[in-house]
Enzyme design. Sequence first.
Site, PDB file in Angstrom:
ATOM      1  N   LYS A   1       0.855  -1.192   0.000  1.00  0.00           N
ATOM      2  CA  LYS A   1       0.000   0.000   0.000  1.00  0.00           C
ATOM      3  C   LYS A   1       0.891   1.242   0.000  1.00  0.00           C
ATOM      4  O   LYS A   1       1.901   1.296   0.715  1.00  0.00           O
ATOM      5  CB  LYS A   1      -0.910  -0.005   1.244  1.00  0.00           C
ATOM      6  CG  LYS A   1      -1.927   1.152   1.258  1.00  0.00           C
ATOM      7  CD  LYS A   1      -2.917   1.059   2.430  1.00  0.00           C
ATOM      8  CE  LYS A   1      -3.917   2.197   2.411  1.00  0.00           C
ATOM      9  NZ  LYS A   1      -4.881   2.118   3.538  1.00  0.00           N
TER      10      LYS A   1
ATOM     11  N   SER B   1     -10.438   0.131   6.862  1.00  0.00           N
ATOM     12  CA  SER B   1      -9.778   0.277   5.560  1.00  0.00           C
ATOM     13  C   SER B   1      -9.116  -0.975   5.013  1.00  0.00           C
ATOM     14  O   SER B   1      -8.683  -0.989   3.862  1.00  0.00           O
ATOM     15  CB  SER B   1      -8.746   1.397   5.615  1.00  0.00           C
ATOM     16  OG  SER B   1      -9.384   2.648   5.546  1.00  0.00           O
TER      17      SER B   1
ATOM     18  N   SER C   1      -9.975   2.371   2.685  1.00  0.00           N
ATOM     19  CA  SER C   1      -9.031   3.081   1.845  1.00  0.00           C
ATOM     20  C   SER C   1      -8.035   2.193   1.110  1.00  0.00           C
ATOM     21  O   SER C   1      -7.437   2.621   0.124  1.00  0.00           O
ATOM     22  CB  SER C   1      -8.248   4.081   2.692  1.00  0.00           C
ATOM     23  OG  SER C   1      -7.396   3.397   3.607  1.00  0.00           O
TER      24      SER C   1
END
Lengths: 478, 95, 486
Positions: free
Chosen positions: C76, C175, C151
């Site tokens: 990420k 998330s 997210s």
Amino acid sequence: MAWETVIGLEIHAQLATRSKIFSGASTAYGAPPNTQACAVDLGLPGVLPVLNAEVVRMAAKFGLATHSTVARRSVFARKNYFYPDLPKGYQISQFELPVVQSGHLDIDLEDGTSKRIGITRAHLEEDAGKSLHEDFHGETGIDLNRAGTPLLEIVSEPDLRSAGEAVAYMKKIHTLVRYLEICDGNMQEGSFRCDANVSVRPVGQEAYGTRAEIKNINSFRFVERAINFEVERQIELLEGGATVVQETRLYDADRQETRPMRSKEEANDYRYFPDPDLLPLELDAAFIDAVAATLPELPDARRDRFSHDYGLSRYDAGVLTASRELADFFEQTVENAGGEGKLSANWVMGELAGRLNKEGREITASPVSPALLGGLLRRISDGTISGKIAKQVFEAIWAGEGDADTIIERKGLKQITDSGAIEQSVRDVLAANPGQVEQYKGGQEKLLGFFVGQVMKVTQGKANPGEVNKILKRLLLE
Amino acid sequence: MSVDKEAVGRIAHLARLGVEETEHDNYARNLSAILSFVEQLDSVDTSGVAPMAHPLDASQRLRPDEVTETDRREQFQAIAPRVEAGLYLVPKVIE
Amino acid sequence: MFQKTISELSAGLRSGEFSCEELTECFLARVERYDGQLNSLVTLTRDSALAAARAADQRFKTGEVTPLTGIPYLHKDIFCTEGVRTSCGSRMLDNFIAPYDATVTQKLKDAGAVMLGKTNMDEFAMGSSNETSFYGPVRNPWDRERVPGGSSGGSAAAVAARLAPLATGTDTGGSIRQPAALCGVTGIKPTYGRVSRYGMIAFASSLDQAGAFAASAADAARLLQAMAGYDPRDSTSIDRPLEDYSAALEEDLRGLKIGLPKEYFGAGLDTGVADAVAAAVQSLTHLGAEVKDISLPNAALSVPAYYVVAPAECSSNLSRMDGVRFGYRCDNPRDLEDLYVRSRGEGFGAEVKRRILIGTYALSAGYYDAYYLKAQQVRRLIRDDFVRAFSEVDVILSPTAPAPAFRLGEKADDPVTMYLSDIYTIAVNLAGLPGMSVPAGFVGNLPVGMQLIGNYFDEGRLLNVAHRYQQVSDWHRQLPVGFEAV
């Protein structure tokens, strides 16, 4: 109208750690810009603070030395504001729960009395970087080496009533932090600086007047001048029917005046909240006891002991304990001088202090060590040399010519105590001055001084003056 | 609690956050909606409840006082927008 | 090859059936072939991935390998990666090449895992749909017109399409779990403090926690194992021995007490999702688990409490983005104020600005007690609900999200509705508990996730329950249409 001044001081003492409060970067002063600012100090994305153990020990030391409460639980909070020398956009500080709470310190006033000054709190925080305003084509340069240096902010109660008291308090804290070895006290380098909250009120009025905060004062002299200027300014305003505005002011040392700080014009809303990157600081009894065990003898206690043990006046004992280095020097001198406290005090505060002062040296840079000075004083007390000759020997030691015994020997300065040898010199002098001998015998006894002087001249000052007197009197009666 | 345009301006200034004048109304509406949603919190009595700043009941760990970082100015300043003579540059600061 | 488990891939590498380089090439080819449709990556690191793969091949020759040596993964773009742009989905950090690795990055490097690239995400992890990214939205591989969740939407979508067998994520309010549910993959957020936050760009420091995405619980266990552990550089990292997650997988579920919180099955829950989760509960009872109804009375307050705490922390965390030392700086600032205001105004997107404004407001003079302090008090009540529940049950089970993936743009103009898509996940972050999402069926073509919540440091048990369930279900093995070519 008569006015009373009310002052509270916020003293910022940089703690003398090797590394920063929340990072492993060096705190050494004077490195090229930004070479001691690591990712944490620069506030780069993602990096996190970890608290330096030594910083906590130092704060606890200060708390214990000022009869304060060392909090079992304290909390780090973020103080949020934007400024280029504050890389994260917040300063990690302590707000609601500081590590040191409610203590006090006694200061000596000029009239010989002492006064207790309350210490509201002392909290840990990180220092900011420095803005360099020299012209970079109209821009400001930012050096973040200082960012993250540990600070202990020591906040007094508004107990101070004059610039003089403020200076006495600040000096006392200065002495204390150096005794505790938690701050080097170097004011030129900004290791020890203060903000002063100053207000005035009519004598007898209980409510405080509106205060101004004077920022970043970095010498004792400036504290005095800044406060005096500010007090006069406020009184002038009030007597002229105007009001004092609560604001932050800057002391301009060149103009010797205070002026409002433009960057602080708007009221700040710091939005303090507990720093989620740091957990509550919890100190147990074992930690606090361990710190207590490392406390040195504190200045007040040492002053009282010097006064009692060495028979010194409170004032002299106070002078000798004003810094840990000076007090240590004195005590080592006494030890080397065979316990001669009073004599050591006279020499340390007199000849030595004068000489150091003349050359602008600190006690720690004295070429005459306690061992050398003590060795010299021994020779005074055992009668080897007179006080007068001792000054000559001191100069030679200062110049690096060796220790007292070597110098006395080499220069032949040893006092003549052999009464036979002195008697011979006296007889020679009397024989050479028959006229004066007649006058003396005729009643002019003040001529004794003349004979002493002549004997000393003949013996190059080495004759024991007491012995000379005794023999002179005896022979003149013959 | 409803937030008006002026409040948006005041908060945006506190946060040094550029928000277009034309967007103030929109943000005011959004913020008001969020705040009135948040006001559900008032439905519960929290008197005597200690605030919880942190999920775990742990205390701060201490690091030994050692210098572990070396000078990395060159790497750090390679990503800086404006530097000169080792300093970060900003528009003139007036004290 | 792309559908093999981590243990099969590792065995293949060990036996020499294929090399790390070949394995890496396989997944790089998939990224290059398919990511145009998904936009799940913001940076592809082909060269460094191949270099890392060749280094891993060398390690296999010397025998010093870990279960992740040579295994490709996606990272990420919130984790700092030395020498590789770390954008956090923001224009603000579009030019930020981190001069250091996050602890997680370093640990995965040390394990010999091969980073293929960095995944797209909501800007600074603020979002539940991946629509707030500066690099454009990520699309859900099950339906390109729908969101992948957020997210960590890029990581979830990429694993769902098997562009990589593993991906990292972070979870501040759901998330990891919510996108895992919406994309039909397995995602775990461990206990707060279990994985180091050092070098992970902060959104809300007291809520953020890194975790893992994989096709299965067994695979996720291996990734989490390598990421987790005490880190002296993070004061909130917990110094506590790390459990062997893979060893815990096979534990028997007989006698396991599962709590079903009634507040998580009420109004607002999509019936298709409810049915899928009910069926999953049935399967678990067949495995010997006992089910019990429980209550988390303050559950409804978790979203409002979160939308005070998280913005408050983020408003302060993002203050360092000021255009001075790194990141975006506006052109020709007039003065210092202008430098700050425009750099931040131009560098941040609308949702980030909204949250900074809310957080600044909640902390400002006169509002602190009413908002921030109140939310922190409610947070304790929410935590106490869980503590009470875990005195009765071992694991709490619920849907991960109230509905399957929604359409792109559907909630973009209504922040509060968007925030409610995290209604079942947020309380877990407030309490700091471990949680995971496990594929549990479909509504039409769209995946449904089941959330498992564990007691503090009980990640091993969550992985165990998920693994046992995955032995009797095949939802996690489904591949979205259009990603079949090797």
